[in-house]
Motif scaffolding. Structure first.
Motif, short mmCIF file in Angstrom:
data_model
loop_
_atom_site.label_atom_id
_atom_site.label_comp_id
_atom_site.label_asym_id
_atom_site.label_seq_id
_atom_site.Cartn_x
_atom_site.Cartn_y
_atom_site.Cartn_z
N GLN A 16 -14.39 93.53 60.64
CA GLN A 16 -14.10 94.12 62.17
C GLN A 16 -13.14 95.21 61.52
OE1 GLN A 16 -14.68 93.21 65.16
NE2 GLN A 16 -13.73 94.82 66.12
N GLN A 17 -11.38 94.92 61.07
CA GLN A 17 -10.79 96.30 60.40
C GLN A 17 -11.09 97.87 60.26
OE1 GLN A 17 -7.97 95.29 57.52
NE2 GLN A 17 -6.53 96.88 58.21
N PHE A 18 -11.85 96.80 59.34
CA PHE A 18 -12.98 98.51 59.35
C PHE A 18 -13.83 99.10 60.12
CE2 PHE A 18 -17.76 99.76 57.73
CZ PHE A 18 -17.21 101.40 56.77
N CYS A 19 -14.48 98.35 60.69
CA CYS A 19 -15.22 98.92 61.82
C CYS A 19 -14.63 99.97 63.22
CB CYS A 19 -16.27 97.99 62.95
SG CYS A 19 -18.03 96.82 62.25
N ARG A 24 -12.36 104.57 65.12
CA ARG A 24 -11.59 105.79 65.14
C ARG A 24 -11.28 107.05 64.06
NH1 ARG A 24 -5.47 103.54 64.25
NH2 ARG A 24 -5.90 103.97 62.49
N ALA A 25 -11.83 107.10 63.30
CA ALA A 25 -12.16 108.23 62.24
C ALA A 25 -13.35 108.71 62.77
CB ALA A 25 -12.68 107.78 60.88
N VAL A 26 -14.81 108.39 63.55
CA VAL A 26 -16.22 109.46 63.68
C VAL A 26 -14.96 110.23 65.03
CG1 VAL A 26 -16.99 107.95 62.16
CG2 VAL A 26 -16.69 107.52 64.66
N SER A 27 -14.44 109.25 65.56
CA SER A 27 -14.07 110.38 66.85
C SER A 27 -13.29 111.87 67.29
CB SER A 27 -13.72 109.71 68.37
OG SER A 27 -12.50 109.01 67.81
N ASP A 28 -12.34 112.10 65.94
CA ASP A 28 -11.27 112.97 65.24
C ASP A 28 -11.84 113.81 64.84
OD1 ASP A 28 -9.23 114.56 65.07
OD2 ASP A 28 -8.07 112.61 64.10
#
Length: 110
Positions: A16-19, A24-28
């Motif tokens: 869940q934390q990875f997801c 968040r990463a792919v939105s930046d």
């Protein structure tokens, strides 16, 4: 995401934390660019290591340096294109003077 994977995500806190971090990463875009650069650097290092193991260190080193030089040239063209875009110049003009494709110029406009 498949239902089975969703069930796994809900049951596993680590996944869940990875997801959440992945979302968040792919939105930046800045973070994605930093990650892309990290991947390129890592691939270059791995190539140099593999070349050294094969006894072709100098060839691998030169290839790695050339890849780095090309990346810097591309970065320079992108920076120049951004400045031309900021001046309000059309995509065709920017592409012609930076040697980028029209698609690349359009992507820089966002």
């Amino acid at each position: 995401m498949t239902p089975q994977l969703q069930d796994f995500r809900n049951a596993d806190a680590g996944f869940q934390q990875f997801c959440d971090l992945y979302k968040r990463a792919v939105s930046d875009p800045t973070l994605m660019q930093e990650y892309y650069q990290w991947c390129l650097d890592r691939m270059r290092e791995e190539g140099m290591i593999a070349a050294a193991i094969d006894g072709k260190f100098e060839e691998g080193r030169e290839e790695g340096l050339e890849i780095g030089r090309e990346e810097e040239r591309k970065k320079g063209r992108i920076d120049f294109a951004k400045s031309l875009i900021a001046e309000g110049l059309p995509n065709e003009f920017v592409a012609r003077h930076t040697k980028l494709t029209i698609d690349e110029v359009q992507a820089l406009r966002g």
